[in-house]
Design an enzyme around this catalytic site. Sequence first.
Site, PDB file in Angstrom:
ATOM      1  N   ASP A 213       0.882  -1.166   0.000  1.00  0.00           N
ATOM      2  CA  ASP A 213       0.000   0.000   0.000  1.00  0.00           C
ATOM      3  C   ASP A 213       0.921   1.217   0.000  1.00  0.00           C
ATOM      4  O   ASP A 213       1.639   1.464   0.981  1.00  0.00           O
ATOM      5  CB  ASP A 213      -0.887  -0.030   1.253  1.00  0.00           C
ATOM      6  CG  ASP A 213      -1.780   1.207   1.358  1.00  0.00           C
ATOM      7  OD1 ASP A 213      -1.453   2.248   0.746  1.00  0.00           O
ATOM      8  OD2 ASP A 213      -2.792   1.140   2.075  1.00  0.00           O
ATOM      9  N   LYS A 239      -3.443  12.309  -1.880  1.00  0.00           N
ATOM     10  CA  LYS A 239      -2.500  12.813  -0.877  1.00  0.00           C
ATOM     11  C   LYS A 239      -1.385  13.592  -1.601  1.00  0.00           C
ATOM     12  O   LYS A 239      -1.625  14.690  -2.089  1.00  0.00           O
ATOM     13  CB  LYS A 239      -1.971  11.641  -0.052  1.00  0.00           C
ATOM     14  CG  LYS A 239      -3.077  10.901   0.733  1.00  0.00           C
ATOM     15  CD  LYS A 239      -2.504   9.765   1.544  1.00  0.00           C
ATOM     16  CE  LYS A 239      -3.602   8.925   2.194  1.00  0.00           C
ATOM     17  NZ  LYS A 239      -4.328   9.667   3.250  1.00  0.00           N
ATOM     18  N   ARG A 384      -0.160  14.815  13.612  1.00  0.00           N
ATOM     19  CA  ARG A 384       0.541  14.503  12.360  1.00  0.00           C
ATOM     20  C   ARG A 384       0.757  15.773  11.547  1.00  0.00           C
ATOM     21  O   ARG A 384      -0.160  16.594  11.402  1.00  0.00           O
ATOM     22  CB  ARG A 384      -0.290  13.554  11.489  1.00  0.00           C
ATOM     23  CG  ARG A 384      -0.534  12.205  12.052  1.00  0.00           C
ATOM     24  CD  ARG A 384      -1.042  11.255  10.957  1.00  0.00           C
ATOM     25  NE  ARG A 384      -2.092  11.848  10.132  1.00  0.00           N
ATOM     26  CZ  ARG A 384      -2.589  11.276   9.041  1.00  0.00           C
ATOM     27  NH1 ARG A 384      -2.126  10.099   8.626  1.00  0.00           N
ATOM     28  NH2 ARG A 384      -3.554  11.855   8.353  1.00  0.00           N
TER      29      ARG A 384
END
Lengths: 425, 425
Positions: A213, A239, A384
Amino acid sequence: MSIGPDDTRPSGGRPGTTREQCEALDAADPLAGFRAEFTLPDKGVYLDGNSLGALPVRTAERVREVVEEEWGRELIRSWNDAGWFEQPYRLGGRIAPLVGAAAGEVVVCDTTSVNLFKVLAAALRLRPGRRTVLGDGAAFPTDLYIAEGVTGLVGGARSVLLPSTTPEELERHLDGDVAAVVLSHVDYRTGELLDMAAVTAQVRAAGALMIWDVCHSVGALPVELGSCGADFAVGCTYKYLNGGPGSPAFLYVAERHQAAAEQPLSGWFGHARPFAFEPAYAPTGGIGRFLTSSPSLLGQAALGAALDVWERADLRAVRAKSLALTDLFISLVEPLDGVEVVTPREHHRRGSQVALRHRDGYPVVQALIERGVIGDFRAPDLMRFGFTPLYVSYAQVWDAAQQLAEVLESGEWREERFNRRGAVT
Amino acid sequence: MSIGPDDTRPSGGRPGTTREQCEALDAADPLAGFRAEFTLPDKGVYLDGNSLGALPVRTAERVREVVEEEWGRELIRSWNDAGWFEQPYRLGGRIAPLVGAAAGEVVVCDTTSVNLFKVLAAALRLRPGRRTVLGDGAAFPTDLYIAEGVTGLVGGARSVLLPSTTPEELERHLDGDVAAVVLSHVDYRTGELLDMAAVTAQVRAAGALMIWDVCHSVGALPVELGSCGADFAVGCTYKYLNGGPGSPAFLYVAERHQAAAEQPLSGWFGHARPFAFEPAYAPTGGIGRFLTSSPSLLGQAALGAALDVWERADLRAVRAKSLALTDLFISLVEPLDGVEVVTPREHHRRGSQVALRHRDGYPVVQALIERGVIGDFRAPDLMRFGFTPLYVSYAQVWDAAQQLAEVLESGEWREERFNRRGAVT
């Protein structure tokens, strides 16, 4: 504790860095020109491109063309005349160099979860005597849920979760029943990067198939599926690739498996003769047999515009800047009270995000967002911050660290409004 | 043979119709105002809305807002602030009245093929002692391929194709091993409409579950999944609903099945607590457990704009006009040489398209397209014409029939350029 403009605090053995030094780094940055390729908010620092990438400048116009001209004016004719049928292959061919694959090994379709279902089912068929799928218990959960789903449907198959991804733990689980191993190249929480070549070799030596992945690594660093010997891979494009919210995903099938691989989401787009409308399924040759049905042409249009940007970007320069940005951020925030840097310090073990543990990570992230520094939070205690080298500058990293220092020092995150939970952060 | 402006040729027992009469019908058409809600080519007649619906006027602006404002400016915050997470449910709730369902019984996600896989797998689990899925051998093939895919994955299951969908043929096949029957409400080739209530009752009386594919009926006529007792349904939104090329599909699960139904494409969007990031899958309550992963927000935006139009449309008026348009077209074209009307004449057996058999259907359709009349072709010899009451007028139907008459009379379809095969039509 705050980081003043002339602050030169030492951190982690490295000398502290001033904002002026960051500005100098920006002036010398070979990727600095890419920032103008994106439409970004006027103020603030966007450090969540590891979740949803920013909008490329040309995307809106490209989407408008597909809506108003290809759909609105040409209507059904665009399936042929605008090349809609070819898009899954063409976009796949453009992603291929970003993941170290040949053009015919990547196709764009569906979502990461759906594509993982396809390749897992295919992998189980390619290893008929083996019934176990190994996953990482700390992986992004949708991968685990899909492994549960596919093994639950196939008689006798089972999904087993690794307690960690060390070579020793892998070795302990890689018995003769393991058909496939699914791992994230970069951990979605910690940002840890696995050694794709070593892990793939270990898995394949045990007779299992390796499925990667690459959602958190594609566009963040050079991915080398081909030279690492990967069997299958899946990834998203919203992303680091900046394809837009819910943009179509992709999958990779090594050429050596394509003739034998069969997947059960066998829709008409994967048929050898889709317009013969035959009642029995007969998969087409090559990667096309992993297609299922009509793709979102609007989503694909946005992805195409995003890939235009990537055609001009050197992935080695992206990787170098990514490491410099994350190094800089780590050095600036690690002295802060109550903050623990969870992301590995070693470059070869780091993706393009930094995860910080803080007991009150949730409200701290909310307070940062109010100040215009957009990161996110992952339960139970991780903040994050994603660093996207095409549009994040060194000075912005400095500013983000400064804002974090001010939030922590002021204690403003204790205010009630930062402690109300939303669906995501 | 041509249809002159004052032609009053009798056809099929009905009096012929002049263009002036069609114009009068348009002037009295209660749906005439909807034409202005669509961006259509200046010239020609678009009779392929049963394949790809036309562009609603407000779609481009709505998509632009999502791209430039929700994505470009607000970025990751839009998942919460712009309601992105709720979209699959909200759009499903807006489709529900078009298919006779309650709001919590429909959700928008993925593609028709992927959704059929989900409901078929769920149906097999709900009937554990039964292993057969019955389909119609003449159905749109992707449904058959998916039935093949899911039964091939589930040990002992099998997919069986009916030679026809008559009550007698169904009765012959509905034995105690049939878990589910999948049928198209309207046949994609012939335009034949099945009796949803009667077929559903027959299937359920045999202990099997009834899954309807409503791709060719949703938006073409009132669909009554709930009152007919349907168990599951799937459908697309890019035909009569005008959601755009590759727009997201939907699925219906009767409320009575939702607590027990389990589907194997168990991605994180179907989890009870997606942001708890738990390693084990636990489906959420209700229709949400049929979600898999991130939807295309661009595709959903376009669908939302299309559904705005449907909120103002009366489906009974749509059905009445659909039948009048298809009646008119049939009456005008059935006298033409070499043309056989394949679509049933009885209103209760007709969807919203007319299929004509012609030995040289392929080049005839190409010649019509060059004249601006857009229909399509389905092998081996069917010309399909879709009648979308929101934007097709009676006068256009007359014009299309006239063009077909001229093409056939002139023999122009024999020209070489009309006989080169493309990917579609």
